[in-house]
Design an enzyme around this catalytic site. Structure first.
Site, PDB file in Angstrom:
ATOM      1  N   THR A  29       0.840  -1.202   0.000  1.00  0.00           N
ATOM      2  CA  THR A  29       0.000   0.000   0.000  1.00  0.00           C
ATOM      3  C   THR A  29       0.875   1.252   0.000  1.00  0.00           C
ATOM      4  OG1 THR A  29      -0.124  -0.190   2.408  1.00  0.00           O
ATOM      5  CG2 THR A  29      -1.934  -1.135   1.161  1.00  0.00           C
ATOM      6  N   SER A 256       2.514   5.357  10.615  1.00  0.00           N
ATOM      7  CA  SER A 256       1.903   4.586   9.535  1.00  0.00           C
ATOM      8  C   SER A 256       1.843   5.432   8.277  1.00  0.00           C
ATOM      9  CB  SER A 256       0.491   4.142   9.931  1.00  0.00           C
ATOM     10  OG  SER A 256      -0.354   5.267   9.941  1.00  0.00           O
ATOM     11  N   LYS A 257       1.586   4.729   7.170  1.00  0.00           N
ATOM     12  CA  LYS A 257       1.448   5.443   5.900  1.00  0.00           C
ATOM     13  C   LYS A 257       0.323   6.470   6.022  1.00  0.00           C
ATOM     14  CE  LYS A 257       2.852   1.161   3.871  1.00  0.00           C
ATOM     15  NZ  LYS A 257       2.352  -0.161   3.517  1.00  0.00           N
ATOM     16  N   GLN A 258      -0.710   6.101   6.810  1.00  0.00           N
ATOM     17  CA  GLN A 258      -1.872   6.983   6.943  1.00  0.00           C
ATOM     18  C   GLN A 258      -1.515   8.300   7.627  1.00  0.00           C
ATOM     19  OE1 GLN A 258      -2.035   3.605   7.610  1.00  0.00           O
ATOM     20  NE2 GLN A 258      -3.031   3.264   5.652  1.00  0.00           N
ATOM     21  N   GLY A 260       1.281   9.828   7.428  1.00  0.00           N
ATOM     22  CA  GLY A 260       2.306  10.550   6.695  1.00  0.00           C
ATOM     23  C   GLY A 260       3.732  10.077   6.925  1.00  0.00           C
TER      24      GLY A 260
END
Ligand code: GLU
Length: 307
Positions: A29, A256-258, A260
């Site tokens: 992802t 997390s990627k969420q 940033g």
């Protein structure tokens, strides 16, 4: 460059048939960030410290969330960090027939059932039972379709989760227990959008790849009891589990990627590895990546709890 293998810790010797297979199983992802490298490094170190095999599995079943090119990017990042798998990576997108076979077995034995509930139906059924859920928490499935679809068309397929506590011991977190039936309810195996659920794919593939030791981030620890139940339902072995510490973002949330998290800087692999090693309680190393990895294999702190 070859990373020397340390002599096997005699405490781990279970006879000549000792066999270790570990894996790193990223979802493509996005690229690896500082948090995901901790899990990758830990699983690699654990495998090497126990003279085992280390595999990589690309978990690309949740296709709408997959980012084109991310899997190849992750493999490149691992290689830049000296983390080379012992076999070509397995892609979950090629494994549909195996997931279907597992689902069919569960359905044939009445251990799984079709469910016609929408999210709204679940909320309404929970409210009718006087059950509320904390904001952001998963709604436990209230079991509406356990005894049939009540005229609704089938949407998802769920595992019939037995009542009672599921207990397990994590190599780092110690004894854990969860009443999955109470906290989560019957888990989804195939989603309403016809995609395979993470739980089914991971359990089928861990067994198929002969994984004996799962090493992954602590954010996945609460999935373990669900996976244990699914292993039992499918008659599959249960690996040992080690959940690694999370890297926190400046706001104290899990990186997390969420929120940033920045992709790892490939120009500085040793810097990225040193940061990950520090999270695992390993001292910083200078010099080359292979030298640093070899030193960390020798110092791997979770060896005593390896089996
Ligand atoms: N694919 C999962 C993730 O990237 C990890 C699965 C696992 O290690 O069990 O979060």
């Amino acid at each position: 460059m070859h990373v020397p293998t340390p002599p096997l810790d005699p405490r781990l010797r279970g006879g000549d048939d000792l066999r270790y297979a570990g894996r790193f199983a990223p979802s493509p992802t996005g690229l690896l960030h500082a948090g995901s490298l901790v899990a990758a490094l830990a699983s690699w170190l654990d495998a090497r410290a126990q003279r085992g095999t280390w595999l990589v599995r690309i978990e690309d079943v949740d296709t709408p969330r997959c980012v084109p090119g991310a899997a190849e990017g992750i493999l490149g990042q691992l290689a830049a960090c000296g983390l080379h798998p012992d076999a070509p990576p397995v892609w979950q997108s090629t494994r549909g027939a195996a997931y279907q076979a597992a689902l069919d077995r569960l359905l044939a034995r009445g251990l799984a059932y079709p469910c016609g509930c929408s999210r709204k139906d679940i909320e309404a059924a929970l409210a009718a039972q006087g059950r509320t859920r904390a904001r952001g928490e998963e709604a436990p499935y209230p079991g509406t379709c356990r005894d049939g679809l009540h005229g609704k068309p089938a949407r998802a397929v769920r595992l019939r989760v037995p009542a009672g506590m599921v207990a397990w011991t994590d190599r780092r977190l110690g004894p854990q227990a969860q009443d999955v039936a109470q906290a989560v309810g019957d888990i989804v195996l195939r989603r309403a959008d016809c995609l395979w659920a993470y739980q089914l794919a991971v359990v089928v593939d861990d067994a198929w790849q002969g994984i004996t030791h799962v090493v992954r981030g602590e954010d996945l620890a609460d999935n373990t009891p669900r996976q244990l139940l699914l292993q039992q339902a499918l008659g599959l072995p249960t690996p040992s589990y080690l959940h690694t510490p999370l890297v926190l973002a400046a706001d104290g949330q899990k990186l997390s990627k969420q929120n940033g998290a920045q992709p790892l800087d490939l120009a500085q692999p040793l810097q990225a590895l040193n940061a990950a090693a520090a999270v695992l309680g390993l001292p910083p190393r200078h010099g080359t990546v292979p030298d640093a990895l070899a030193a960390w294999v020798a110092a791997w702190p979770f060896l005593q709890s390896g089996r």
